[in-house]
Design an enzyme around this catalytic site. Structure first.
Site, short mmCIF file in Angstrom:
data_model
loop_
_atom_site.label_atom_id
_atom_site.label_comp_id
_atom_site.label_asym_id
_atom_site.label_seq_id
_atom_site.Cartn_x
_atom_site.Cartn_y
_atom_site.Cartn_z
N LYS A 1 -23.19 6.48 -5.43
CA LYS A 1 -22.54 7.69 -5.82
C LYS A 1 -22.62 7.80 -7.34
O LYS A 1 -22.24 8.71 -7.99
CB LYS A 1 -21.17 7.93 -5.19
N SER B 1 -13.59 -4.43 -0.21
CA SER B 1 -14.36 -3.84 -1.07
C SER B 1 -15.90 -4.04 -0.91
O SER B 1 -16.52 -4.45 -1.60
CB SER B 1 -14.26 -4.09 -2.65
N PRO B 2 -16.45 -3.71 0.39
CA PRO B 2 -17.86 -4.23 0.81
C PRO B 2 -18.60 -3.24 0.10
O PRO B 2 -19.77 -3.56 0.15
CB PRO B 2 -17.80 -4.06 2.41
N TYR C 1 0.80 -1.25 0.01
CA TYR C 1 -0.13 0.06 -0.07
C TYR C 1 0.95 1.27 -0.15
O TYR C 1 1.47 1.69 1.04
CB TYR C 1 -1.14 -0.08 1.18
#
Length: 341
Positions: free
Chosen positions: A215, A205-206, A53
């Site tokens: 959105k 990624s729920p 990350y």
């Protein structure tokens, strides 16, 4: 905040985990510190990062924040597997790479041991016995407390569990897969394998990359403060593919209806559905801003009814061929023989 056992271990973690993939990229250090402060203030105790990350920056930010904190109150997890250098031994699940990766993660995090060390993905080139032996050794020498897997298929998970058992190694306690109302394919093999082994799932990624927060609008190009709105190059092909499927909008519509009825946000409803699924230990939140995190944490106080869960499960039911999973397949026949369990 609800707390659950960390898979088949004795440790306890909050039902919602703070993911840190945005740290050092979409969230600067000050924002990242505030995200962690707010998360802990809400009762969270589980922070997930990885060495890749932001090329290690995420771990460094978490490490700076951890200084002076009561580590006994927190459960910190990181991962190793993917390239952190250009050399041929700078990636994969070999003892050589993982040993160096783990030591580097410990240094960046500024800790003496990692509570949960996860294998970021399967490696077909390295014997699984080699990887499991390294993880067992790392548990015995105190560098890690537990280990888990990520992005493994059902057979890979089962193989790891039984190889560990056959060799007397410490077993894995968790699996981190992608899982949400738009991506439910793990229910075919991975979830049954996890339930069989007592493995806890840590879904990433729920919100389906933000789709389940409401959105995005049907047949409209992403705009504004969204990942694709700010940088369309990140995945417009995948956006078009999902946008073209009627089931996508059926699911989003069902989430919106329940959210309105419950006076909750769509994100909270989608997160609550994932948290209620079998084998799920903790759901990973991937907020970029404190506002997003505050909204997501509202899911901790939302318990969906049996009817609401059933409604969402029905509209999002993944497609499957007749064989082997469908109506005429082995899976359906076995379920009937087992009384529909």
């Amino acid at each position: 905040m609800q707390y659950r056992k960390l898979g088949n271990s004795g440790a306890v973690v909050s039902a919602y985990c703070l993911g840190t993939m945005t740290f050092g990229a979409e969230s600067d250090e000050a924002t990242s510190f505030k995200l962690m402060d707010d998360y802990v203030a809400a009762g969270g105790n589980f922070i997930d990062t990885a060495n890749v990350y932001s090329a290690g920056v995420s771990e460094e930010i978490v490490g700076k924040w951890l200084k002076g904190k009561k580590l006994r109150d927190l459960v910190i997890t990181t991962k190793g597997r993917f390239p952190m250098g250009d050399g041929p031994n700078h990636h994969g699940l070999s003892r050589k790479n993982l040993n160096e990766a783990l030591d580097a993660s410990l240094k960046r995090l500024g800790v003496e041991h990692i509570d949960l060390y996860q294998i970021h993905a399967f490696d077909a080139l390295t014997p699984l016995e080699e990887t499991l032996r390294f993880l067992d050794d790392s548990t015995l020498n105190g560098k890690i407390a537990y280990y888990g897997l990520s992005n493994f298929l059902g057979w890979q998970l089962t193989k790891a569990v039984w190889l560990a058992k056959a060799n007397g190694y410490q077993p894995p306690v968790t699996l981190q897969p992608q899982y949400n109302l738009l991506v439910r394919d793990i229910e075919h093999e991975v979830v049954p394998a996890a339930l069989d082994a007592g493995i806890g799932l840590l879904p990433w990624s729920p919100l389906g990359g933000g789709w389940l927060s409401g959105k995005y609008k049907r047949d409209q190009m992403p705009t504004g403060a969204t990942r694709l709105g700010e940088n369309p190059a990140r995945g417009m092909e995948a956006f078009d593919k999902r946008n073209s499927k009627s089931v996508t909008w059926d699911v989003i519509g069902a989430v919106e209806d329940i959210a309105e009825a419950r006076r909750a946000t769509m994100a909270q409803v989608a997160l609550a559905w994932v948290a209620a699924q079998p084998a799920v230990t903790s759901v990973i939140l991937g907020a970029r801003t404190t506002e997003q995190l505050a909204d997501n944490l509202g899911a901790a106080g939302l318990e969906l009814s049996t009817h609401e869960i059933a409604t969402l499960s029905a509209v999002s039911k993944p497609e499957m061929s007749d064989y082997p999973y469908g109506e005429g397949g082995i899976g359906q026949r076995n379920r009937k023989l087992e009384g529909g369990r």
